[in-house]
Design a protein around this motif. Structure first.
Motif, PDB file in Angstrom:
ATOM      1  N   SER A   1       0.815  -1.507  -0.078  1.00  0.00           N
ATOM      2  CA  SER A   1       0.212  -0.004  -0.113  1.00  0.00           C
ATOM      3  C   SER A   1       0.880   1.034   0.339  1.00  0.00           C
ATOM      4  CB  SER A   1      -0.966   0.070   1.256  1.00  0.00           C
ATOM      5  OG  SER A   1      -2.311  -1.224   0.873  1.00  0.00           O
TER       6      SER A   1
ATOM      7  N   ASP B   1       1.524   1.860  -3.466  1.00  0.00           N
ATOM      8  CA  ASP B   1       1.126   2.469  -3.945  1.00  0.00           C
ATOM      9  C   ASP B   1       1.169   3.854  -4.461  1.00  0.00           C
ATOM     10  OD1 ASP B   1       0.717  -0.201  -5.447  1.00  0.00           O
ATOM     11  OD2 ASP B   1      -1.153  -0.649  -4.230  1.00  0.00           O
TER      12      ASP B   1
ATOM     13  N   PRO C   1      -1.336  -5.523   3.494  1.00  0.00           N
ATOM     14  CA  PRO C   1      -2.632  -4.397   2.524  1.00  0.00           C
ATOM     15  C   PRO C   1      -4.400  -4.595   2.989  1.00  0.00           C
ATOM     16  CG  PRO C   1      -1.927  -6.298   0.872  1.00  0.00           C
ATOM     17  CD  PRO C   1      -1.240  -6.580   1.661  1.00  0.00           C
TER      18      PRO C   1
ATOM     19  N   GLU D   1      -6.815  -2.711   2.437  1.00  0.00           N
ATOM     20  CA  GLU D   1      -8.080  -2.373   2.009  1.00  0.00           C
ATOM     21  C   GLU D   1      -8.827  -3.604   1.286  1.00  0.00           C
ATOM     22  OE1 GLU D   1      -3.952   0.688   1.303  1.00  0.00           O
ATOM     23  OE2 GLU D   1      -4.578  -1.665   1.025  1.00  0.00           O
TER      24      GLU D   1
ATOM     25  N   VAL E   1      -0.079   3.635   6.371  1.00  0.00           N
ATOM     26  CA  VAL E   1       0.673   4.395   4.773  1.00  0.00           C
ATOM     27  C   VAL E   1       1.332   5.470   4.338  1.00  0.00           C
ATOM     28  CG1 VAL E   1      -0.027   4.354   2.686  1.00  0.00           C
ATOM     29  CG2 VAL E   1      -1.214   2.308   3.930  1.00  0.00           C
TER      30      VAL E   1
END
Length: 767
Positions: free
Chosen positions: A26, A29, A69, A71, A272
């Motif tokens: 994450s 990204d 992650p 999400e 993050v």
């Protein structure tokens, strides 16, 4: 900003390198999603946040660990019927726990006044119920604890008891029936979720029971004796109850997460964001980069700028000093092929895009960038065979497309514009384009080989010329810039170096002479002068750095010696005072020794200026005067005609001094340091009164300060002391009077008159 321009500057490649320093997918990204910002406050705030993060890591050594992650987990919870399993809940609690550790570590920001870190932490509401519930119900391996509910605890206790009963029955059966020779191992195992015995296949008809499975080799069959059937059935019922109870617990925990979903998302986002910050810090350390503040209306001043991708590729690159004052809008770079013109332009655009995105850039501290809201780039061969577009046509189309969008907030990178057409017409068109850019207030960095554009750069207001330098002897590029001059293209030298036949080169030189365009000798001379100047400047910088280092060492040495001398004098003074208090020295002897110790501070080798004393009649009230013995200036307050002495105020300390110890102030005399102790203006004529306030202090600290106060008072020859201790409980007053009773320097002491403090202050008369 235009994605195409960022692509040409290779900004995505920098983001890819940056993302490699993150510890989570994450975070990676988020690094790849960084883009230039358009507000100076936002950019500078991000720079301060980076610098404060660097200080935090340097001071604490904190390192963020990897985390999964989440999400997908948060998206899964959007459907009300979905229930999280133990793996998802365990990943969540570990991640929130790491966010909590980070928050606790960042609490140091309150003591350091790191405003950006405090703002980073502010406003995040932590999912306390979720974290507490998950910590209570999940063990360190991510399994549901027995204590998660009373029902689950009872069920698992029953399963353990059942396991013990099965184990005992199996042992009794094996030994009672003497069947150990039939078994592969003398212990029970589990097959098809039931307790079984590993029976050798060739003995499977000897015993009564149920065969559930075979091993891969077929030599072992998993056999359930009849006496275990009922116990296994009971175990299956308990297992079913266990699964039902675990589902209740998972449903409850999922409800906690769903109730605090926004807080969980915030905690995860907090982690993050810090992962991105940590990646920037590590990235900066690897290429020696710094955060650069931007200033609207400023010029370019990038000190020792380096292309970040070249640093990561081979570990080093020649730095460039990129300078364009605010009153100039265009820098035109000329010089030979392979000299670094395109790298210079790319470095300018790429470092600007990085800085505007909050990414540290490889320059030295003190570098400055102006603010741009748009960066447009025209670079390289843009021809397209599929679209039937030539290089020149592609350049014209690109400029036409963006021309109406460019203004004073635009940075325009233009490489070799007009090179795909007739040189004369291309140069004229390039000059007209630059004129239009200047009229619109656009900042432009351009590279060219056109002689006309080089001349234009030297004579046009608002335009600055620069040249890439080559070694005068070898014709190899030095990858540095010289400003306010132009450079030759040295195409023939580059061709010779790359192996073009000498016959072709000789023919080209003849054609060049016939054309009358050979300005090489002039350009070579300019290049030689520029190289010489750059080397002189580098040598001056080295000498300056060497002198600054030497000065720092000398100042450090002086400070060490000064502290050593002061410590020695202090030690000697304390020793003399102790001897005087113990009665081993008389007052005059003590003062003499203290005077000798003070002499160490000024140095013995310093020449002394003889000062002729005043006669008593020469002393005037209000005049400046010098205390010869102490070497201090003062002002005469009053005269005592009978004792032939004067009362002198020296930096707030008033005392009576005989006339023979007073003289004129020399022009080079310097005022003495202010004293720390307060002097009362109503001191009696026979001496000096000093005062100390001990109110509000603990007894031990107050007595320690009182001892130091006595030492300084005796050194100054004071006769009366005033000690303010307050009334309060009387504890401090008693400690002060106990100190005074045992002090040989005290002749008498008592409370002050009521109008001057009463029993809140003790007056002391010294011997």
């Amino acid at each position: 900003m235009e994605p195409r321009s960022l692509q040409l500057l290779e900004f995505p490649k920098v983001l890819k390198v940056l993302s490699g320093y993150s510890v989570s997918s994450s975070g990676a990204d988020a690094c790849l999603a960084l883009s230039p910002m358009q507000e100076a406050d936002s950019i500078n705030s991000m720079s301060r946040f980076f610098r404060q993060g660097q200080n935090f890591v340097k001071e604490t050594g904190f390192r963020l660990g990897t985390f999964p992650p989440l999400e997908g987990l948060f998206e899964y919870l959007l459907k009300p019927a979905n229930i999280l399993d133990t793996d998802a809940l365990y990943a969540l609690v570990q991640t929130i726990g790491q966010a909590r550790t980070l928050k606790e570590s960042l609490a140091i920001a309150e003591k350091r006044d790191w405003d950006c870190i405090l703002a980073f932490m502010d406003g995040i509401i932590w999912p306390e119920k979720t974290f507490s519930g998950l910590k209570r119900c999940l063990d360190q391996d991510g399994n549901i604890r027995d204590e998660s509910s009373p029902e689950l605890y009872d069920i698992r206790q029953s399963l353990r008891a059942l396991h013990q009963r099965c184990s005992k029955k199996v042992r009794d059966f094996i030994h009672g029936e003497d069947i150990s020779r039939f078994l592969q191992d003398e212990f029970m195992t589990i097959s098809s979720d039931r307790y079984v015995l590993p029976l050798k296949s060739n003995f499977k008809g000897r015993l009564q029971g149920i065969i559930h499975d075979y091993s891969n080799t077929g030599e072992t069959c998993y056999f359930e004796p009849l006496f275990l059937v009922e116990l296994n059935n009971s175990m299956q019922e308990l297992k079913q109850q266990e699964r039902a109870e675990e589902l209740k617990i998972l449903t409850y925990l999922t409800g906690l997460v769903r109730a605090e979903l926004s807080e969980c998302v915030a905690a995860y986002g907090f982690l993050v964001d810090y992962d991105v910050l940590q990646a920037k810090i590590d990235f900066a350390a690897s290429i020696k980069a710094v955060a650069v503040d931007v200033k609207s209306g400023a010029g370019f001043d990038l000190k020792a700028a380096r292309h970040p991708l070249l640093i990561t590729a081979d570990g080093g690159v020649n730095p460039l000093n990129i300078e364009l004052p605010s009153e100039q809008k265009v820098l035109i770079v000329s010089g030979g092929n392979a000299g670094g013109k395109t790298v210079c332009l790319k470095t300018v655009g790429l470092l600007a895009a990085m800085a505007f995105s909050g990414i540290p850039v490889p320059v030295e501290k003190g570098s400055v960038l102006p603010l741009f809201k748009e960066i447009f780039v025209i670079m390289g061969d843009e021809q397209s065979l599929e679209e039937n577009v030539s290089t020149f046509s592609a350049q014209i189309q690109s400029i036409s497309r963006i021309w109406g969008s460019m203004d004073s907030s635009t940075l325009f990178i233009l490489d070799e514009f007009g090179s795909g057409t007739d040189p004369a017409q291309g140069a004229a068109l390039a000059q007209a384009v630059v004129d239009g850019l200047i009229d619109n207030g656009v900042t432009c960095f351009a590279a060219t080989h056109f002689p006309a554009l080089k001349t234009y750069a030297l004579v046009t207001e608002g335009v600055r010329a620069a040249s890439v330098l080559f070694d005068p002897g070898t014709k190899r590029p030095l990858f540095s810039l010289a400003y306010d001059q132009v450079g030759a293209s040295i195409a023939l030298d580059v061709a010779r170096e790359h192996g073009l036949p000498e016959s072709i080169l000789s023919k080209a030189e003849q054609y060049l002479l016939m054309d009358g365009s050979d300005t090489g000798s002039v350009m070579n001379r300019l290049n030689e002068l520029a190289v010489s100047r750059e080397r002189e400047l580098e040598e001056l910088d080295r000498i300056k750095a060497k002198l600054e280092t030497k000065r720092a060492r000398l100042e450090e040495k002086f400070e060490r010696e000064r502290l050593s001398v002061l410590a020695d004098v202090k030690s000697q003074a304390q020793s003399v005072l102790k001897e005087w208090q113990d009665g081993k020295l008389g007052r005059k002897q003590a003062l003499k020794k203290l005077s000798q110790a003070r002499g160490l501070i000024g140095g013995e080798d310093k020449p002394k200026t003889e000062v002729k004393p005043f006669s008593f009649d020469e002393i005037a009230v209000g005049a400046q005067i010098l205390n010869i013995n102490w070497g201090r200036k003062g002002v005469v307050l009053e005269k005592d005609d009978r004792k032939k002495r004067a009362k002198v105020d020296m930096d707030g300390v008033a005392m009576w001094i005989p006339a023979e110890q007073l003289g004129p102030v020399s022009k080079s005399g310097t005022p003495s340091r202010p004293q720390k102790l307060a002097t009362q203006s109503n001191a009696p004529k026979g001496g000096m009164t000093l005062k100390i306030d001990l109110r509000g202090k603990r007894a031990d600290i107050a007595i320690s300060e009182l001892g130091k106060f006595f030492d300084q008072a005796l050194l100054r020859g004071a006769t009366v002391l005033e000690i303010v201790h307050g009334r309060g409980t009387g504890a401090l007053r008693r400690e002060v009077q106990l100190f005074l009773k045992g002090n040989p320097a005290v002749a008498n002491f008592g409370f002050a008159p009521e109008d001057r403090g009463g029993d809140g202050m003790t007056e002391v008369e010294l011997v």
